[in-house]
Write a protein that holds these residues in place. Structure first.
Motif, PDB file in Angstrom:
ATOM      1  N   ILE A   9      23.666  67.112 -37.014  1.00  0.00           N
ATOM      2  CA  ILE A   9      24.514  66.904 -35.831  1.00  0.00           C
ATOM      3  C   ILE A   9      23.661  66.411 -34.660  1.00  0.00           C
ATOM      4  CG2 ILE A   9      25.966  68.062 -34.118  1.00  0.00           C
ATOM      5  CD1 ILE A   9      26.863  69.935 -36.418  1.00  0.00           C
ATOM      6  N   ALA A  10      22.507  67.035 -34.456  1.00  0.00           N
ATOM      7  CA  ALA A  10      21.625  66.631 -33.354  1.00  0.00           C
ATOM      8  C   ALA A  10      21.116  65.207 -33.548  1.00  0.00           C
ATOM      9  CB  ALA A  10      20.449  67.597 -33.242  1.00  0.00           C
ATOM     10  N   VAL A  11      20.757  64.864 -34.766  1.00  0.00           N
ATOM     11  CA  VAL A  11      20.239  63.523 -35.039  1.00  0.00           C
ATOM     12  C   VAL A  11      21.352  62.490 -34.868  1.00  0.00           C
ATOM     13  CG1 VAL A  11      19.150  62.065 -36.787  1.00  0.00           C
ATOM     14  CG2 VAL A  11      18.472  64.443 -36.585  1.00  0.00           C
ATOM     15  N   ASP A  12      22.542  62.790 -35.384  1.00  0.00           N
ATOM     16  CA  ASP A  12      23.688  61.878 -35.233  1.00  0.00           C
ATOM     17  C   ASP A  12      24.063  61.713 -33.765  1.00  0.00           C
ATOM     18  OD1 ASP A  12      23.865  61.489 -37.972  1.00  0.00           O
ATOM     19  OD2 ASP A  12      25.416  63.019 -38.244  1.00  0.00           O
ATOM     20  N   ASP A  13      24.070  62.824 -33.014  1.00  0.00           N
ATOM     21  CA  ASP A  13      24.400  62.768 -31.587  1.00  0.00           C
ATOM     22  C   ASP A  13      23.392  61.919 -30.814  1.00  0.00           C
ATOM     23  OD1 ASP A  13      26.660  64.288 -31.872  1.00  0.00           O
ATOM     24  OD2 ASP A  13      25.795  66.123 -31.024  1.00  0.00           O
ATOM     25  N   ALA A  14      22.122  62.044 -31.143  1.00  0.00           N
ATOM     26  CA  ALA A  14      21.096  61.257 -30.460  1.00  0.00           C
ATOM     27  C   ALA A  14      21.330  59.769 -30.687  1.00  0.00           C
ATOM     28  CB  ALA A  14      19.706  61.663 -30.943  1.00  0.00           C
ATOM     29  N   ALA A  15      21.656  59.383 -31.916  1.00  0.00           N
ATOM     30  CA  ALA A  15      21.926  57.975 -32.224  1.00  0.00           C
ATOM     31  C   ALA A  15      23.156  57.490 -31.456  1.00  0.00           C
ATOM     32  CB  ALA A  15      22.117  57.781 -33.725  1.00  0.00           C
ATOM     33  N   THR A  16      24.189  58.318 -31.387  1.00  0.00           N
ATOM     34  CA  THR A  16      25.414  57.953 -30.671  1.00  0.00           C
ATOM     35  C   THR A  16      25.158  57.825 -29.175  1.00  0.00           C
ATOM     36  OG1 THR A  16      26.758  59.081 -32.331  1.00  0.00           O
ATOM     37  CG2 THR A  16      27.797  58.683 -30.194  1.00  0.00           C
ATOM     38  N   GLN A  17      24.399  58.751 -28.621  1.00  0.00           N
ATOM     39  CA  GLN A  17      24.104  58.702 -27.189  1.00  0.00           C
ATOM     40  C   GLN A  17      23.260  57.487 -26.829  1.00  0.00           C
ATOM     41  OE1 GLN A  17      22.482  62.551 -26.258  1.00  0.00           O
ATOM     42  NE2 GLN A  17      24.427  63.578 -26.583  1.00  0.00           N
ATOM     43  N   LEU A  18      22.311  57.141 -27.674  1.00  0.00           N
ATOM     44  CA  LEU A  18      21.521  55.932 -27.429  1.00  0.00           C
ATOM     45  C   LEU A  18      22.412  54.696 -27.467  1.00  0.00           C
ATOM     46  CD1 LEU A  18      18.181  56.526 -29.338  1.00  0.00           C
ATOM     47  CD2 LEU A  18      18.440  56.009 -26.914  1.00  0.00           C
ATOM     48  N   LYS A  19      23.368  54.670 -28.371  1.00  0.00           N
ATOM     49  CA  LYS A  19      24.298  53.544 -28.450  1.00  0.00           C
ATOM     50  C   LYS A  19      25.090  53.437 -27.153  1.00  0.00           C
ATOM     51  CE  LYS A  19      27.335  50.842 -31.129  1.00  0.00           C
ATOM     52  NZ  LYS A  19      27.430  49.835 -30.103  1.00  0.00           N
ATOM     53  N   SER A  20      25.492  54.561 -26.588  1.00  0.00           N
ATOM     54  CA  SER A  20      26.230  54.553 -25.319  1.00  0.00           C
ATOM     55  C   SER A  20      25.394  53.970 -24.187  1.00  0.00           C
ATOM     56  CB  SER A  20      26.663  55.970 -24.941  1.00  0.00           C
ATOM     57  OG  SER A  20      27.573  56.468 -25.873  1.00  0.00           O
ATOM     58  N   VAL A  21      24.117  54.326 -24.145  1.00  0.00           N
ATOM     59  CA  VAL A  21      23.220  53.787 -23.113  1.00  0.00           C
ATOM     60  C   VAL A  21      23.069  52.275 -23.282  1.00  0.00           C
ATOM     61  CG1 VAL A  21      20.845  53.789 -22.255  1.00  0.00           C
ATOM     62  CG2 VAL A  21      21.960  55.948 -22.796  1.00  0.00           C
ATOM     63  N   VAL A  22      22.886  51.828 -24.515  1.00  0.00           N
ATOM     64  CA  VAL A  22      22.757  50.397 -24.790  1.00  0.00           C
ATOM     65  C   VAL A  22      24.035  49.664 -24.380  1.00  0.00           C
ATOM     66  CG1 VAL A  22      22.567  48.684 -26.645  1.00  0.00           C
ATOM     67  CG2 VAL A  22      21.026  50.642 -26.606  1.00  0.00           C
ATOM     68  N   ASP A  23      25.195  50.233 -24.708  1.00  0.00           N
ATOM     69  CA  ASP A  23      26.472  49.617 -24.334  1.00  0.00           C
ATOM     70  C   ASP A  23      26.620  49.517 -22.818  1.00  0.00           C
ATOM     71  OD1 ASP A  23      27.131  49.314 -26.994  1.00  0.00           O
ATOM     72  OD2 ASP A  23      28.466  51.060 -27.057  1.00  0.00           O
ATOM     73  N   GLU A  24      26.214  50.568 -22.100  1.00  0.00           N
ATOM     74  CA  GLU A  24      26.293  50.539 -20.636  1.00  0.00           C
ATOM     75  C   GLU A  24      25.435  49.410 -20.069  1.00  0.00           C
ATOM     76  OE1 GLU A  24      28.038  52.235 -18.224  1.00  0.00           O
ATOM     77  OE2 GLU A  24      29.196  53.057 -19.888  1.00  0.00           O
ATOM     78  N   LEU A  25      24.225  49.264 -20.594  1.00  0.00           N
ATOM     79  CA  LEU A  25      23.349  48.194 -20.118  1.00  0.00           C
ATOM     80  C   LEU A  25      23.909  46.825 -20.471  1.00  0.00           C
ATOM     81  CD1 LEU A  25      19.840  49.709 -20.857  1.00  0.00           C
ATOM     82  CD2 LEU A  25      20.807  49.209 -18.606  1.00  0.00           C
ATOM     83  N   ASP A  26      24.526  46.702 -21.642  1.00  0.00           N
ATOM     84  CA  ASP A  26      25.123  45.432 -22.046  1.00  0.00           C
ATOM     85  C   ASP A  26      26.260  45.026 -21.114  1.00  0.00           C
ATOM     86  OD1 ASP A  26      23.458  45.015 -24.205  1.00  0.00           O
ATOM     87  OD2 ASP A  26      24.862  45.818 -25.689  1.00  0.00           O
ATOM     88  N   ASN A  27      27.021  46.004 -20.624  1.00  0.00           N
ATOM     89  CA  ASN A  27      28.195  45.710 -19.806  1.00  0.00           C
ATOM     90  C   ASN A  27      27.951  45.842 -18.306  1.00  0.00           C
ATOM     91  OD1 ASN A  27      29.845  45.268 -22.106  1.00  0.00           O
ATOM     92  ND2 ASN A  27      29.927  47.473 -22.414  1.00  0.00           N
ATOM     93  N   MET A  28      26.699  46.000 -17.907  1.00  0.00           N
ATOM     94  CA  MET A  28      26.375  46.229 -16.515  1.00  0.00           C
ATOM     95  C   MET A  28      26.704  45.031 -15.618  1.00  0.00           C
ATOM     96  SD  MET A  28      22.793  47.521 -14.995  1.00  0.00           S
ATOM     97  CE  MET A  28      23.103  49.254 -15.171  1.00  0.00           C
ATOM     98  N   LYS A  29      26.597  43.827 -16.139  1.00  0.00           N
ATOM     99  CA  LYS A  29      26.833  42.632 -15.327  1.00  0.00           C
ATOM    100  C   LYS A  29      28.238  42.649 -14.730  1.00  0.00           C
ATOM    101  CE  LYS A  29      26.207  37.649 -15.310  1.00  0.00           C
ATOM    102  NZ  LYS A  29      26.019  37.643 -13.898  1.00  0.00           N
ATOM    103  N   GLU A  30      29.220  43.147 -15.479  1.00  0.00           N
ATOM    104  CA  GLU A  30      30.588  43.227 -14.972  1.00  0.00           C
ATOM    105  C   GLU A  30      30.656  44.077 -13.708  1.00  0.00           C
ATOM    106  OE1 GLU A  30      32.893  44.737 -18.227  1.00  0.00           O
ATOM    107  OE2 GLU A  30      32.248  43.116 -19.538  1.00  0.00           O
ATOM    108  N   LEU A  31      29.850  45.119 -13.652  1.00  0.00           N
ATOM    109  CA  LEU A  31      29.831  46.007 -12.499  1.00  0.00           C
ATOM    110  C   LEU A  31      29.316  45.278 -11.257  1.00  0.00           C
ATOM    111  CD1 LEU A  31      30.459  49.099 -12.370  1.00  0.00           C
ATOM    112  CD2 LEU A  31      28.012  49.445 -12.336  1.00  0.00           C
TER     113      LEU A  31
END
Length: 93
Positions: A9-31
């Motif tokens: 669960i911890a390993v899966d959560d870490a991968a998911t959370q990193l994906k969220s950070v990457v997605d935020e950076l990818d969509n930052m230009k819209e902000l």
């Protein structure tokens, strides 16, 4: 000293959370393209300078985070497969 306990669960959560950070950076230009949110011209100019510098740093950070996130997903998959195989080996005994 306590033992380190890692669960799938911890390993899966870490991968998911990193994906969220990457997605935020990818969509930052819209902000940033949303209009004048800074008000005063001095603040707007300072933020403009910061943003210009930030995009360069952001791209490098994005590359590194995407690489880390991919490796984390691989680690999660390997961890989960190892857990499954260990459970199977215990059942057969």
């Amino acid at each position: 000293m306590a033992d380190l306990v890692v669960t799938s669960i911890a390993v899966d959560d870490a991968a998911t959370q990193l994906k969220s950070v990457v997605d935020e950076l990818d969509n930052m230009k819209e902000l940033w393209d949303g209009g004048d949110i800074w008000g005063h011209r001095t603040v707007k100019n300072a933020m403009g300078d910061f943003v210009d510098s930030w995009w360069v740093k952001r791209e490098k950070l994005q590359e590194n985070l995407k690489d880390l996130q991919g490796k984390m997903e691989q680690a999660a998959e390997t961890w989960n497969n190892t857990e499954i195989e260990l459970a199977k080996s215990l059942e057969s005994e």
